[in-house]
Each structure stands twice: as C-alpha cells, then as structure tokens.
Design a protein around this motif. Sequence first.
Motif, PDB file in Angstrom:
ATOM      1  N   ASP A  22      19.313 -27.857   4.844  1.00 15.53           N
ATOM      2  CA  ASP A  22      17.990 -27.902   4.200  1.00 15.53           C
ATOM      3  C   ASP A  22      17.559 -28.570   2.899  1.00 15.53           C
ATOM      4  O   ASP A  22      16.736 -29.325   2.757  1.00 15.53           O
ATOM      5  CB  ASP A  22      17.390 -26.304   4.174  1.00 15.53           C
ATOM      6  N   GLU A  23      18.905 -28.412   2.020  1.00 15.51           N
ATOM      7  CA  GLU A  23      18.795 -29.242   0.766  1.00 15.51           C
ATOM      8  C   GLU A  23      19.006 -30.790   1.196  1.00 15.51           C
ATOM      9  O   GLU A  23      18.431 -31.501   0.515  1.00 15.51           O
ATOM     10  CB  GLU A  23      19.872 -28.954  -0.143  1.00 15.51           C
ATOM     11  N   LEU A  27      16.341 -33.749  -0.278  1.00 18.80           N
ATOM     12  CA  LEU A  27      16.757 -34.795  -0.791  1.00 18.80           C
ATOM     13  C   LEU A  27      16.538 -36.149  -0.096  1.00 18.80           C
ATOM     14  O   LEU A  27      16.234 -36.930  -0.918  1.00 18.80           O
ATOM     15  CB  LEU A  27      18.258 -34.734  -1.360  1.00 18.80           C
ATOM     16  N   LEU A  28      16.637 -36.142   1.123  1.00 18.46           N
ATOM     17  CA  LEU A  28      16.335 -37.222   1.818  1.00 18.46           C
ATOM     18  C   LEU A  28      14.747 -37.892   1.901  1.00 18.46           C
ATOM     19  O   LEU A  28      14.542 -38.881   1.953  1.00 18.46           O
ATOM     20  CB  LEU A  28      16.729 -37.195   3.289  1.00 18.46           C
ATOM     21  N   ASP A 100      26.430 -37.809  -3.719  1.00 16.37           N
ATOM     22  CA  ASP A 100      26.079 -38.762  -2.706  1.00 16.37           C
ATOM     23  C   ASP A 100      24.719 -39.259  -2.945  1.00 16.37           C
ATOM     24  O   ASP A 100      24.266 -40.267  -2.710  1.00 16.37           O
ATOM     25  CB  ASP A 100      26.579 -38.280  -1.667  1.00 16.37           C
ATOM     26  N   PHE A 101      23.836 -38.288  -3.064  1.00 13.12           N
ATOM     27  CA  PHE A 101      22.403 -38.383  -3.176  1.00 13.12           C
ATOM     28  C   PHE A 101      21.906 -39.170  -4.261  1.00 13.12           C
ATOM     29  O   PHE A 101      21.157 -40.196  -4.342  1.00 13.12           O
ATOM     30  CB  PHE A 101      21.637 -37.021  -2.732  1.00 13.12           C
TER      31      PHE A 101
END
Length: 113
Positions: A22-23, A27-28, A100-101
Amino acid sequence: MTRLVNESCAACDRNAIAVEADEQAELLLQLPGWQVVGRDGVPQLEKVYSFKDFNGALDFANAVGELAEGANHHPAILVEWGKTTVRWWTHTIGGLHRNDFIMAAKTDYLHGK
C-alpha cells in the motif's frame, strides 16, 4: 517536483523493513513512469529514460552513478543506444525500502536538469 527528492537515504541493514504494497502504491504516485518489476523474485523500481543518442544515455548513466556513490546506494544501470534503464532496490533486504523511492525521485531530478 516530488517531496521525495528532498529526503536523504537512511542507512539500512538486513533488519530494515521493506515498504509494504500500500505504501509502494502511494509512493509510486509521486514517481511518474516508474514501475515495480520482479527480477529473480526481488521487487525493484524500474524506469527507462530516452535520449537522442548513445552519448546522452551514457552521460546520464554516469550522473546516476555519481548520485549513487554519494548516497552509498547503488542501482542497476543499463545503457543502450538512445536509452538508459535504471533499477533501484535495497540489496540487504532483497526488496524495496523508502530509500529506493527517494533515489528514484533524485534520478528523475537529474534527468530534468
């Protein structure tokens, strides 16, 4: 510009917690063109950037390499004629961490300069 680009990577060890689905989805939304792909069972963030020629793709790859070295967080980078593919994931946890995000956002920022 996404707020992720202003964040810094936190040091990770093998006990770091991976980003839940879900996070990841949330973030995407801040990272147009990025997608989660599976490579050898490991989720990774991937984006392909287009360029006019090989030199543009190579220059960008080198800039991403400098960014990665400065953050001590390293992606997979594939350079081809007219495109560079970048994949971020956290090796120590075998998956995706907030770092990574953050690095994906910084990569987009480099591309936009």
